[in-house]
Design an enzyme around this catalytic site. Sequence first.
Site, PDB file in Angstrom:
ATOM      1  N   ASP A 284      43.837 -35.116  13.868  1.00 34.19           N
ATOM      2  CA  ASP A 284      45.079 -35.156  14.642  1.00 34.19           C
ATOM      3  C   ASP A 284      44.779 -35.538  16.087  1.00 34.19           C
ATOM      4  O   ASP A 284      43.699 -35.233  16.616  1.00 34.19           O
ATOM      5  CB  ASP A 284      45.779 -33.789  14.616  1.00 34.19           C
ATOM      6  CG  ASP A 284      46.068 -33.324  13.200  1.00 34.19           C
ATOM      7  OD1 ASP A 284      46.734 -34.074  12.474  1.00 34.19           O
ATOM      8  OD2 ASP A 284      45.624 -32.225  12.837  1.00 34.19           O
TER       9      ASP A 284
ATOM     10  N   ASP B  20      46.621 -35.234  19.869  1.00 32.51           N
ATOM     11  CA  ASP B  20      47.706 -34.662  20.658  1.00 32.51           C
ATOM     12  C   ASP B  20      47.712 -35.278  22.053  1.00 32.51           C
ATOM     13  O   ASP B  20      46.645 -35.583  22.611  1.00 32.51           O
ATOM     14  CB  ASP B  20      47.565 -33.143  20.766  1.00 32.51           C
ATOM     15  CG  ASP B  20      47.627 -32.461  19.403  1.00 32.51           C
ATOM     16  OD1 ASP B  20      48.210 -33.072  18.479  1.00 32.51           O
ATOM     17  OD2 ASP B  20      47.101 -31.345  19.270  1.00 32.51           O
TER      18      ASP B  20
ATOM     19  N   ASP C  84      44.483 -22.350  25.511  1.00 28.68           N
ATOM     20  CA  ASP C  84      43.847 -21.138  25.011  1.00 28.68           C
ATOM     21  C   ASP C  84      42.338 -21.107  25.205  1.00 28.68           C
ATOM     22  O   ASP C  84      41.793 -20.164  25.766  1.00 28.68           O
ATOM     23  CB  ASP C  84      44.213 -20.919  23.541  1.00 28.68           C
ATOM     24  CG  ASP C  84      43.956 -22.147  22.684  1.00 28.68           C
ATOM     25  OD1 ASP C  84      43.418 -23.146  23.202  1.00 28.68           O
ATOM     26  OD2 ASP C  84      44.294 -22.110  21.481  1.00 28.68           O
TER      27      ASP C  84
END
Length: 458
Positions: A79, A81, A164
Amino acid sequence: MTSSSVTGLWKKLTGKFSKSSQGAAHHVAIIPRDQHTVSRRHISEAALKVIRKLNDEGFEAFLVGGGVRDLLLGGQPKDFDIATDATPEQVRNAFRNSRIIGRRFRIVHVRFGREIIEVTTFRGNHSAPASNPQRNKHSAQTESGMLTRDNVYGSIDDDAARRDLTINALYYSSRDFCVYDFVGGLDDLNNKLIRIIGDPETRYREDPVRMLRVVRFAAKLDFDIEKHSEAPIKRLAPLLNDIAAARMFDEVIKLFMSGQGLHTYALMQRYELFAPLFPATQKMLSQREPAAEEIIKQGLINTDARIADGKPVTPAFIYAVILWPMVKHLHKEIMDAGTPEIAALHQAAERVLHKQQQTVAIPKRFSLPMRDIWELQCRLTRRSGKRPEQLLEHRYFRAGFDFLLLREQAGEIEPGLGQWWLAFQEAHVDTRGAMLSQVPTGDKPRAPRRRRGPRKPR
């Protein structure tokens, strides 16, 4: 791009070296193209199109997170982002093939065929006074500190501080081909460390799912957890009970279908993160049921192997394995009370799934196949007449058969039944009749009783 133009871009992005939410100036590390391994050749063309389009519209846009991390580690990301200073509405207006999703955390999905590029707006901090109407509109927290609405926007350095993990806060620009590191992510990447950004307890309270992400990435990358990031996890694990059950379904899939399910499970047990998700199963494990522990471990070993071989894995099978110890226990209890085998299994499955929905909500498209997999465990023992041939046509026969083999491998049942079914599947139609005639008597149903008619009078 020259060093002066890089500095100019940096000043534009951060508002001339803005300060972080803690008040300390950020010292960004800018790694030029000749000193890192990120290349546009390895980046999805769809992601590059999104970045170019946003740049053409006058916005800044960066590849961020796992895509940059995996490319720096020499892998190929699944993926990609994008982080940008454009708001979700501005991104939506720039792409007709997009939609805004989420309420707690609004993001934009831009679709290119089957590929989805996730675009997020730079997140800001929540340090504005509670009386500020803008903060109340876009930000909300519970008394325990959990963020229930998180749509405060800021600069790129604020965004890095709000992510995070340090290794997930690396940004790549296709304008200057540099990697931007705001929080020491490259050092942690080189030292193989999982480190939470900011104060660990505060960040875990904001979103308890971050504790699951810490163990997931530690298992996936085979990294150690930094000691301060590790310290409060076991104590704060019960906070996971406050997370919506629907959200937890996807998180569990990420945990156990990453190819490192067994390692992840071991870490979850170490930090007591498994119990809040699967309390009934943990109850069985706490009673020192060796078969319960073994079937879960064996199921995760087999799942990891299938993922490594590129074979498909369904979430229904994972959940069927994890919940089976409690289903099996209840099944026996209900049967001992006098309920027939199949009916008892249906009741046990219903009770376990109903209870499980309170912590991890399993959609029907997965819970229904799970019931079939469990029911097949009863039906596969009945090998007489036309039943075996009919079972081969069952749409979940393969999953049920794999589950049976799993139970044999875990030592839950005596070996032999799985081998018989394997041979029966591969046997010629003419040979199957001979196999059925050799089935042990215990596997054949009793002959039906003759009904007695009314007594004739003398």
